[in-house]
Design an enzyme around this catalytic site. Structure first.
Site, PDB file in Angstrom:
ATOM      1  N   ASP A  93     159.135 146.843   1.689  1.00 34.00           N
ATOM      2  CA  ASP A  93     160.490 146.645   1.833  1.00 34.00           C
ATOM      3  C   ASP A  93     161.398 147.188   0.479  1.00 34.00           C
ATOM      4  OD1 ASP A  93     160.029 144.928  -0.204  1.00 34.00           O
ATOM      5  OD2 ASP A  93     160.450 143.149   1.371  1.00 34.00           O
ATOM      6  N   ASP A 267     157.435 140.626  10.255  1.00 31.63           N
ATOM      7  CA  ASP A 267     156.821 140.412   8.925  1.00 31.63           C
ATOM      8  C   ASP A 267     157.217 139.152   8.349  1.00 31.63           C
ATOM      9  OD1 ASP A 267     158.121 140.660   6.311  1.00 31.63           O
ATOM     10  OD2 ASP A 267     159.469 141.626   7.662  1.00 31.63           O
ATOM     11  N   CYS A 307     138.178 132.836  15.501  1.00 34.11           N
ATOM     12  CA  CYS A 307     138.440 133.414  13.951  1.00 34.11           C
ATOM     13  C   CYS A 307     137.105 132.841  13.166  1.00 34.11           C
ATOM     14  CB  CYS A 307     139.556 133.132  13.315  1.00 34.11           C
ATOM     15  SG  CYS A 307     139.575 131.568  12.523  1.00 34.11           S
ATOM     16  N   CYS A 310     137.112 129.086  12.363  1.00 37.45           N
ATOM     17  CA  CYS A 310     136.832 128.194  13.372  1.00 37.45           C
ATOM     18  C   CYS A 310     135.320 128.233  13.904  1.00 37.45           C
ATOM     19  CB  CYS A 310     137.626 128.666  14.528  1.00 37.45           C
ATOM     20  SG  CYS A 310     139.642 127.973  14.219  1.00 37.45           S
ATOM     21  N   HIS A 336     142.547 131.768   8.998  1.00 43.92           N
ATOM     22  CA  HIS A 336     142.977 131.264  10.457  1.00 43.92           C
ATOM     23  C   HIS A 336     144.480 131.407  10.747  1.00 43.92           C
ATOM     24  CE1 HIS A 336     143.372 128.675  13.968  1.00 43.92           C
ATOM     25  NE2 HIS A 336     144.067 128.093  13.415  1.00 43.92           N
TER      26      HIS A 336
END
Length: 376
Positions: A93, A267, A307, A310, A336
């Site tokens: 940006d 984003d 993930c 987890c 996560h």
């Protein structure tokens, strides 16, 4: 153009778009969520971990890299990709939002913005030309025009002057951009919460034939219903053959609802910021891992998540890490949350392909604990 958009599918149920964004460092499947790596790093995550969760593109910040280490250092390193060991696409940006958010420390002029560093207090200056030159040196695949982001709320006359300055600044950014062969410059539509001003800004910004266009000035404190309303009348004003980027939005409900309205790119720092405070996004809503009820809970953060966190750790263990001030705790929750949003957008893309995005939205909202009804 260095970056091109390919439309793959339009959802019959909602009109949402499934596409591909082709860049010098790879192809991005859209709609896409982009993790934010403000200082050439996504906080607490390594590039290898980001690839493991299939982050396709990340965002870095011109303002912060201008302050440290300095764009000259990044250029000497071979650009951001080499500097941070990331070989996939990067978007930077312009630094405009950061400059304008320092309201007590800056002065806007037609030439640019005088401001003070939030680190040292040193007097600094950014202009459209300077912001573009810095981004040329950083070498991202996609760079953003230097714009003025009006606050919320703001008077109509102020927002009108602001968007007209943004248009003039875009013209100067285009003139200063000298890497069009391998870098795409996106323009930003402003206009606050005023329909006539959004229409004016969209007409002016899209009059420049750019590879893509962003919608700025949303998610700045306004109610989500107003953001949805602005998107309803602004998105159709953008070219269908170019990517549409909604800046600074990252809550699960907003990602789904804006995708339904035709947005391709998002984003936000939200997933990593709340993760560092112990808040996790799960299929059943937000979970605050510091809470006492998880002290003896030996189940994953989200039983529906595959993930790394987890698959390997329990709520009780992660809670222990947070209470012991161990860095691993915030790394595991950051992983996560990022994985959760990346998979969410993968599911959104699949739902578009299957013409069932509205059904997916309703099921997700119900499970996540969002009962709000909206029509499309």
């Amino acid at each position: 153009m260095a970056v091109t958009y390919e439309l793959i599918k339009t959802c019959k149920q909602t009109g949402a778009r499934r596409g591909r964004l082709h860049t010098p460092h790879g192809t991005i499947e859209t709609p896409i969520f982009m993790p934010v790596g403000t200082l050439a790093t996504v906080k607490a995550m390594s590039p290898e971990e980001l690839k493991e969760m299939d982050a396709q593109i990340i965002l870095s910040n011109t303002y912060h890299l201008f302050l440290r280490p300095g764009h000259d250092i990044v250029k000497k390193a071979g650009g951001l990709h080499q500097f941070m060991n990331w070989d996939r696409p990067i978007l930077t940006d312009s630094g405009g939002f950061q400059v304008f958010s320092l309201s007590k420390l800056r002065q806007i002029e037609e030439e640019g913005v005088h401001f003070r560093s939030h680190l040292s207090g040193a007097k600094l200056f950014l202009s459209p030309e300077r912001a573009t030159e810095i981004q040329n040196d950083l070498g991202a695949d996609i760079i953003m025009a230097f714009d003025e982001c009006a606050p919320y709320p703001a008077e109509h006359d102020y927002v009108k002057r602001s968007l007209e300055r943004t248009t003039r600044w875009l013209e100067r950014c285009i003139a200063a951009h000298d890497r069009s062969e391998d870098q795409a410059l996106f323009g930003i539509v402003q206009g606050g919460m005023y329909r006539d001003l959004r229409e004016q800004s969209a007409k002016e910004i899209t009059s420049f034939d750019l590879p893509g266009y962003a919608i700025g000035g949303l998610s700045v404190g306004e109610p989500k219903s107003i953001m949805d309303e602005v998107l309803d009348y602004t998105v159709p004003l953008l070219p269908a053959g170019k990517p549409r980027y909604l800046m600074g939005v990252g809550s699960p409900d907003a990602l789904i609802d804006a995708s339904i309205r035709g947005i391709d790119m998002f984003d936000c720092v939200l997933p990593t910021r709340i993760a560092r405070n112990g808040t996790c996004m799960t299929s059943e809503g937000r979970l605050v891992i510091r809470n006492a009820k998880f002290k003896e809970d030996f189940t994953p953060l989200d039983p529906q998540c595959d993930c790394y966190t987890c698959r390997n750790y329990t709520k009780a263990y992660i809670r222990h890490l947070f209470h012991a001030d161990e860095i691993l705790g915030l790394r595991l929750t950051s992983y996560h949350n990022l994985h959760f949003l990346i998979r969410l957008m993968e599911n959104v893309r699949d739902a578009i392909m299957n013409d069932c995005l509205l059904d997916f939205r309703n099921e997700f909202f119900e499970q996540y604990g969002l009962s709000e009804e909206r029509s499309f």
